[in-house]
Design a protein around this motif. Structure first.
Motif, PDB file in Angstrom:
ATOM      1  N   TYR A  66       0.920  -1.202  -0.065  1.00 24.78           N
ATOM      2  CA  TYR A  66      -0.223   0.036   0.151  1.00 24.78           C
ATOM      3  C   TYR A  66       0.819   1.315   0.073  1.00 24.78           C
ATOM      4  N   VAL A  67       2.083   1.147   0.117  1.00 18.47           N
ATOM      5  CA  VAL A  67       3.123   2.262   0.035  1.00 18.47           C
ATOM      6  C   VAL A  67       3.107   3.173   1.105  1.00 18.47           C
ATOM      7  N   THR A  68       2.039   3.794   1.576  1.00 19.04           N
ATOM      8  CA  THR A  68       2.029   4.799   2.383  1.00 19.04           C
ATOM      9  C   THR A  68       1.193   4.534   3.595  1.00 19.04           C
ATOM     10  N   PRO A  69       1.366   5.259   4.897  1.00 20.51           N
ATOM     11  CA  PRO A  69       0.352   4.794   5.916  1.00 20.51           C
ATOM     12  C   PRO A  69      -0.746   5.329   5.779  1.00 20.51           C
ATOM     13  N   ARG A  70      -1.117   6.396   4.995  1.00 18.02           N
ATOM     14  CA  ARG A  70      -2.519   6.958   4.560  1.00 18.02           C
ATOM     15  C   ARG A  70      -3.256   5.978   3.927  1.00 18.02           C
ATOM     16  N   GLN A  71      -2.522   5.421   2.640  1.00 17.30           N
ATOM     17  CA  GLN A  71      -3.285   4.484   2.037  1.00 17.30           C
ATOM     18  C   GLN A  71      -3.531   3.068   2.850  1.00 17.30           C
ATOM     19  N   VAL A  72      -2.656   2.459   3.611  1.00 21.63           N
ATOM     20  CA  VAL A  72      -3.162   1.755   4.519  1.00 21.63           C
ATOM     21  C   VAL A  72      -4.222   1.790   5.262  1.00 21.63           C
ATOM     22  N   ALA A  73      -4.223   3.005   6.071  1.00 26.69           N
ATOM     23  CA  ALA A  73      -5.380   3.409   6.878  1.00 26.69           C
ATOM     24  C   ALA A  73      -6.885   3.376   5.942  1.00 26.69           C
ATOM     25  N   ARG A  74      -6.696   4.101   4.843  1.00 22.48           N
ATOM     26  CA  ARG A  74      -7.674   4.233   4.127  1.00 22.48           C
ATOM     27  C   ARG A  74      -8.469   3.156   3.337  1.00 22.48           C
ATOM     28  N   THR A  75      -7.577   2.532   2.666  1.00 16.29           N
ATOM     29  CA  THR A  75      -7.911   1.433   2.073  1.00 16.29           C
ATOM     30  C   THR A  75      -8.047  -0.225   2.689  1.00 16.29           C
ATOM     31  N   LEU A  76      -6.762  -0.496   3.538  1.00 13.32           N
ATOM     32  CA  LEU A  76      -6.540  -1.752   3.948  1.00 13.32           C
ATOM     33  C   LEU A  76      -7.617  -1.730   5.322  1.00 13.32           C
ATOM     34  N   LEU A  77      -7.457  -0.983   6.140  1.00 17.78           N
ATOM     35  CA  LEU A  77      -8.285  -0.731   7.172  1.00 17.78           C
ATOM     36  C   LEU A  77      -9.431  -0.331   7.313  1.00 17.78           C
ATOM     37  N   ASN A  78      -9.696   0.342   6.165  1.00 23.38           N
ATOM     38  CA  ASN A  78     -11.019   1.123   5.990  1.00 23.38           C
ATOM     39  C   ASN A  78     -11.332   2.208   7.184  1.00 23.38           C
ATOM     40  N   MET A  79     -10.384   3.010   7.705  1.00 23.87           N
ATOM     41  CA  MET A  79     -10.671   4.111   8.637  1.00 23.87           C
ATOM     42  C   MET A  79      -9.668   5.255   8.216  1.00 23.87           C
ATOM     43  N   SER A  80     -10.329   6.277   8.488  1.00 22.63           N
ATOM     44  CA  SER A  80      -9.496   7.562   7.955  1.00 22.63           C
ATOM     45  C   SER A  80      -9.817   8.382   9.225  1.00 22.63           C
ATOM     46  N   TYR A  81      -8.452   9.029   9.652  1.00 28.88           N
ATOM     47  CA  TYR A  81      -8.575  10.109  10.929  1.00 28.88           C
ATOM     48  C   TYR A  81      -7.716  11.395  10.400  1.00 28.88           C
ATOM     49  N   ASP A  82      -8.254  12.318  10.988  1.00 29.33           N
ATOM     50  CA  ASP A  82      -7.398  13.565  10.915  1.00 29.33           C
ATOM     51  C   ASP A  82      -6.449  13.977  12.174  1.00 29.33           C
ATOM     52  N   ASN A  83      -7.201  13.157  13.487  1.00 28.12           N
ATOM     53  CA  ASN A  83      -6.511  13.073  14.616  1.00 28.12           C
ATOM     54  C   ASN A  83      -7.335  11.973  15.418  1.00 28.12           C
ATOM     55  N   VAL A  84      -6.462  11.021  16.023  1.00 26.04           N
ATOM     56  CA  VAL A  84      -7.253   9.902  16.810  1.00 26.04           C
ATOM     57  C   VAL A  84      -6.549   9.333  17.983  1.00 26.04           C
ATOM     58  N   THR A  85      -7.338   8.933  18.878  1.00 23.51           N
ATOM     59  CA  THR A  85      -6.868   8.276  20.065  1.00 23.51           C
ATOM     60  C   THR A  85      -7.269   6.894  20.144  1.00 23.51           C
ATOM     61  N   ILE A  86      -6.161   6.189  20.294  1.00 25.93           N
ATOM     62  CA  ILE A  86      -6.308   4.627  20.226  1.00 25.93           C
ATOM     63  C   ILE A  86      -5.807   3.980  21.614  1.00 25.93           C
ATOM     64  N   GLU A  87      -7.174   3.412  22.294  1.00 30.76           N
ATOM     65  CA  GLU A  87      -6.939   2.705  23.603  1.00 30.76           C
ATOM     66  C   GLU A  87      -7.401   1.362  23.461  1.00 30.76           C
ATOM     67  N   VAL A  88      -6.890   0.199  24.467  1.00 27.09           N
ATOM     68  CA  VAL A  88      -7.315  -0.927  24.536  1.00 27.09           C
ATOM     69  C   VAL A  88      -8.770  -0.709  25.037  1.00 27.09           C
ATOM     70  N   ASN A  89      -9.628  -1.790  24.596  1.00 23.10           N
ATOM     71  CA  ASN A  89     -11.033  -1.792  24.948  1.00 23.10           C
ATOM     72  C   ASN A  89     -11.110  -2.630  26.385  1.00 23.10           C
ATOM     73  N   ARG A  90     -11.629  -1.634  27.327  1.00 17.82           N
ATOM     74  CA  ARG A  90     -11.403  -2.247  28.690  1.00 17.82           C
ATOM     75  C   ARG A  90     -12.791  -2.140  29.222  1.00 17.82           C
ATOM     76  N   SER A  91     -13.620  -2.332  28.197  1.00 18.80           N
ATOM     77  CA  SER A  91     -15.393  -2.232  28.627  1.00 18.80           C
ATOM     78  C   SER A  91     -15.749  -3.817  28.747  1.00 18.80           C
ATOM     79  N   GLY A  92     -15.227  -4.746  28.133  1.00 19.99           N
ATOM     80  CA  GLY A  92     -15.928  -5.757  28.207  1.00 19.99           C
ATOM     81  C   GLY A  92     -14.929  -6.428  29.540  1.00 19.99           C
TER      82      GLY A  92
END
Length: 149
Positions: A66-92
């Motif tokens: 996918y060559v770039t992180p943006r392409q990986v995020a947008r195409t492979l992972l189907n998630m695009s963000y301008d800014n994002v917080t990433i956390e482990v799901n501790r709700s379950g």
């Protein structure tokens, strides 16, 4: 006088470094930590090489296509963000599913894209190779109607 100036400068640098917010809400070396660092590399650091270094050889080759992180995020992972917080799901109750050298970690993504709030869940599969956890796959969001990978 010169010694005091140097001491104040060093102390200032140390205090500046202490104010940085940790990237992950997981302990270093755990599969949760590696999973969050993988996504921080893609979304926040925009560093595909770092993401590949946290992946198995096979998954790194897929990312490379996918060559770039943006392409990986947008195409492979189907998630695009301008800014994002990433956390482990501790709700379950089941924070992770781990069997010897395999683990599945669910992460929560909360951020903005094009001025809109975007929240997602992803489950990351990891394997332990040579004493280190490596990302082997990112599973589709089970609640999404558009995920196809």
């Amino acid at each position: 006088m010169k010694l005091i100036s140097i001491l104040v400068l060093v102390l200032g640098l140390l205090l500046t470094g202490c104010g940085e917010k940790p990237k992950s809400n997981a302990h270093w070396g755990t599969p949760e930590y590696v999973a969050t660092e993988f996504f921080h590399a893609l979304y926040n650091d925009k560093d595909l090489d770092k993401a590949k270094s946290l992946s198995t050889k096979e998954f790194a080759a897929l990312l490379d296509a996918y060559v770039t992180p943006r392409q990986v995020a947008r195409t492979l992972l189907n998630m695009s963000y301008d800014n994002v917080t990433i956390e482990v799901n501790r709700s379950g109750q089941n924070l992770r599913q781990q069997y010897d050298n395999d683990a599945d970690i669910t992460l929560v993504f909360s951020g903005e894209h094009a001025g809109k709030q975007v929240d997602n869940l992803r489950t990351v599969s990891l394997v332990k190779k040579g004493g280190n956890w490596r990302v082997t796959a990112v599973k589709a969001d089970p609640f999404s109607h558009t995920a196809t990978y």
